[in-house]
Design a protein around this motif. Structure first.
Motif, PDB file in Angstrom:
ATOM      1  N   ASP A   1      40.354  41.861  27.565  1.00 22.35           N
ATOM      2  CA  ASP A   1      41.189  41.352  28.646  1.00 22.35           C
ATOM      3  C   ASP A   1      40.620  40.022  29.110  1.00 22.35           C
ATOM      4  OD1 ASP A   1      42.757  40.898  30.851  1.00 22.35           O
ATOM      5  OD2 ASP A   1      41.700  42.331  32.128  1.00 22.35           O
ATOM      6  N   THR A   2      41.350  38.952  28.853  1.00 24.05           N
ATOM      7  CA  THR A   2      40.881  37.621  29.244  1.00 24.05           C
ATOM      8  C   THR A   2      41.689  37.059  30.403  1.00 24.05           C
ATOM      9  OG1 THR A   2      42.329  36.591  27.601  1.00 24.05           O
ATOM     10  CG2 THR A   2      40.097  37.122  26.892  1.00 24.05           C
ATOM     11  N   THR A   3      42.503  37.895  31.025  1.00 25.16           N
ATOM     12  CA  THR A   3      43.386  37.381  32.071  1.00 25.16           C
ATOM     13  C   THR A   3      42.680  37.189  33.397  1.00 25.16           C
ATOM     14  OG1 THR A   3      44.078  39.603  32.724  1.00 25.16           O
ATOM     15  CG2 THR A   3      45.352  38.525  30.994  1.00 25.16           C
ATOM     16  N   GLY A   4      41.583  37.935  33.631  1.00 30.76           N
ATOM     17  CA  GLY A   4      40.893  37.848  34.912  1.00 30.76           C
ATOM     18  C   GLY A   4      41.719  38.378  36.062  1.00 30.76           C
ATOM     19  N   LEU A   5      42.630  39.337  35.771  1.00 35.17           N
ATOM     20  CA  LEU A   5      43.549  39.816  36.801  1.00 35.17           C
ATOM     21  C   LEU A   5      43.018  41.021  37.546  1.00 35.17           C
ATOM     22  CD1 LEU A   5      46.883  39.616  34.793  1.00 35.17           C
ATOM     23  CD2 LEU A   5      45.932  37.928  36.346  1.00 35.17           C
TER      24      LEU A   5
ATOM     25  N   LEU B   1      53.355  40.212  34.436  1.00 33.11           N
ATOM     26  CA  LEU B   1      53.616  41.469  35.139  1.00 33.11           C
ATOM     27  C   LEU B   1      52.826  41.553  36.433  1.00 33.11           C
ATOM     28  CD1 LEU B   1      53.750  44.101  32.253  1.00 33.11           C
ATOM     29  CD2 LEU B   1      55.658  42.944  33.394  1.00 33.11           C
ATOM     30  N   PHE B   2      51.595  41.082  36.417  1.00 35.32           N
ATOM     31  CA  PHE B   2      50.775  41.074  37.636  1.00 35.32           C
ATOM     32  C   PHE B   2      51.450  40.248  38.727  1.00 35.32           C
ATOM     33  CE2 PHE B   2      47.619  39.223  40.412  1.00 35.32           C
ATOM     34  CZ  PHE B   2      46.775  40.282  40.717  1.00 35.32           C
ATOM     35  N   ASP B   3      51.919  39.070  38.376  1.00 37.96           N
ATOM     36  CA  ASP B   3      52.532  38.184  39.357  1.00 37.96           C
ATOM     37  C   ASP B   3      53.868  38.730  39.845  1.00 37.96           C
ATOM     38  OD1 ASP B   3      52.316  35.541  40.718  1.00 37.96           O
ATOM     39  OD2 ASP B   3      54.185  35.163  39.658  1.00 37.96           O
ATOM     40  N   LEU B   4      54.654  39.284  38.939  1.00 34.88           N
ATOM     41  CA  LEU B   4      55.935  39.867  39.343  1.00 34.88           C
ATOM     42  C   LEU B   4      55.727  41.031  40.303  1.00 34.88           C
ATOM     43  CD1 LEU B   4      57.790  39.800  35.915  1.00 34.88           C
ATOM     44  CD2 LEU B   4      58.479  38.564  37.978  1.00 34.88           C
ATOM     45  N   GLN B   5      54.773  41.908  39.997  1.00 34.56           N
ATOM     46  CA  GLN B   5      54.501  43.037  40.864  1.00 34.56           C
ATOM     47  C   GLN B   5      54.025  42.587  42.243  1.00 34.56           C
ATOM     48  OE1 GLN B   5      54.846  46.381  40.751  1.00 34.56           O
ATOM     49  NE2 GLN B   5      53.860  46.576  42.736  1.00 34.56           N
ATOM     50  N   ALA B   6      53.260  41.546  42.284  1.00 36.02           N
ATOM     51  CA  ALA B   6      52.720  41.067  43.556  1.00 36.02           C
ATOM     52  C   ALA B   6      53.801  40.455  44.445  1.00 36.02           C
ATOM     53  CB  ALA B   6      51.615  40.038  43.300  1.00 36.02           C
ATOM     54  N   LYS B   7      54.728  39.685  43.861  1.00 41.42           N
ATOM     55  CA  LYS B   7      55.567  38.819  44.682  1.00 41.42           C
ATOM     56  C   LYS B   7      57.071  39.038  44.574  1.00 41.42           C
ATOM     57  CE  LYS B   7      52.183  35.147  43.837  1.00 41.42           C
ATOM     58  NZ  LYS B   7      52.004  33.887  43.072  1.00 41.42           N
TER      59      LYS B   7
END
Length: 227
Positions: A7-11, A198-204
């Motif tokens: 995992d290189t996303t750092g999410l 997906l991380f950004d969509l879920q957040a905002k």
């Protein structure tokens, strides 16, 4: 979707979670009784690895086909989108997106690349939207179609997660529709962009949900998310 070794996303991590919690992101999206399924760009040019823009999205197409099957059974409208350019558009310099991403010029009308994947099981009376940009809403009739159908909730799946799916989900919210994004039915060319989108969509913007959750909702839109 291609696997990534690490995992290189750092999410992930408590520091990121703390920052987003403090900002007030990640509230649960309401689910209305009149959903529509928006299938974004699951065309052969994206779902088959033999095309320059494609990847092996066999699993994601199968997941989308499950959503389509239950939508047909429950009379939930299905809208399938495809990016398609005329020869003049693909060969010319008028479309700004094609100057940034010249590989997209391969998506020419009438070609195999813009044909919707047969494995989806779409019906002849499902709605089709042709588009010239990432968002299925930009320059199209999609918002008017959903309004005319009295839709309150958009269930979004397709390809690519970081591109057209993300852009469509963001514009769905901006057009007034509560939005769910089905993670199992979304694919990308690499894991990092997929996870980040997906991380950004879920957040905002949307609730990112599992296939089982989305199937249950489409099967009974009056079912509450946590019931």
């Amino acid at each position: 979707m291609p696997d990534a070794e690490t995992d290189t996303t750092g999410l992930h991590g408590s520091a990121t979670d703390d920052v987003y919690d403090r900002a007030g992101f990640g509230a649960t999206v309401p689910r209305g009784p009149r959903p529509a399924l928006v299938v974004v760009d699951l065309t052969r040019g994206f779902t088959e690895p033999g095309f320059p823009l494609g990847a092996d999205l066999t699993a994601e197409v199968a997941a989308a086909a499950q959503l389509i099957e239950v939508a047909h059974r429950r009379d939930v409208p299905v809208i399938a989108t495809a990016v398609s350019f005329t020869a003049a558009e693909a060969d010319g310099d008028a479309v700004a997106w094609l100057r940034k991403a010249p590989g997209v010029r391969a998506l020419r009308e009438g070609s195999d690349a813009v044909a919707l994947d047969d494995r989806l099981g779409l019906a002849p009376d499902d709605h089709r939207i042709l588009k010239k940009g990432a968002s299925a809403f930009h320059g199209s009739s999609l918002a008017a179609l959903l309004a005319g159908l009295r839709i309150d909730t958009a269930v979004v799946c397709g390809a690519t997660t970081s591109g057209c799916v993300r852009a469509t989900a963001v514009d769905a919210v901006q057009s007034g529709f509560d939005t769910l994004v089905v993670a199992d039915a979304c694919g990308d060319r690499a894991r990092g962009p997929h996870d980040a989108a997906l991380f950004d969509l879920q957040a905002k913007y949307a609730d990112v949900v599992t296939l089982d959750d989305a199937v249950s909702y489409l099967d009974d839109p009056f079912r509450k998310a946590d019931s």
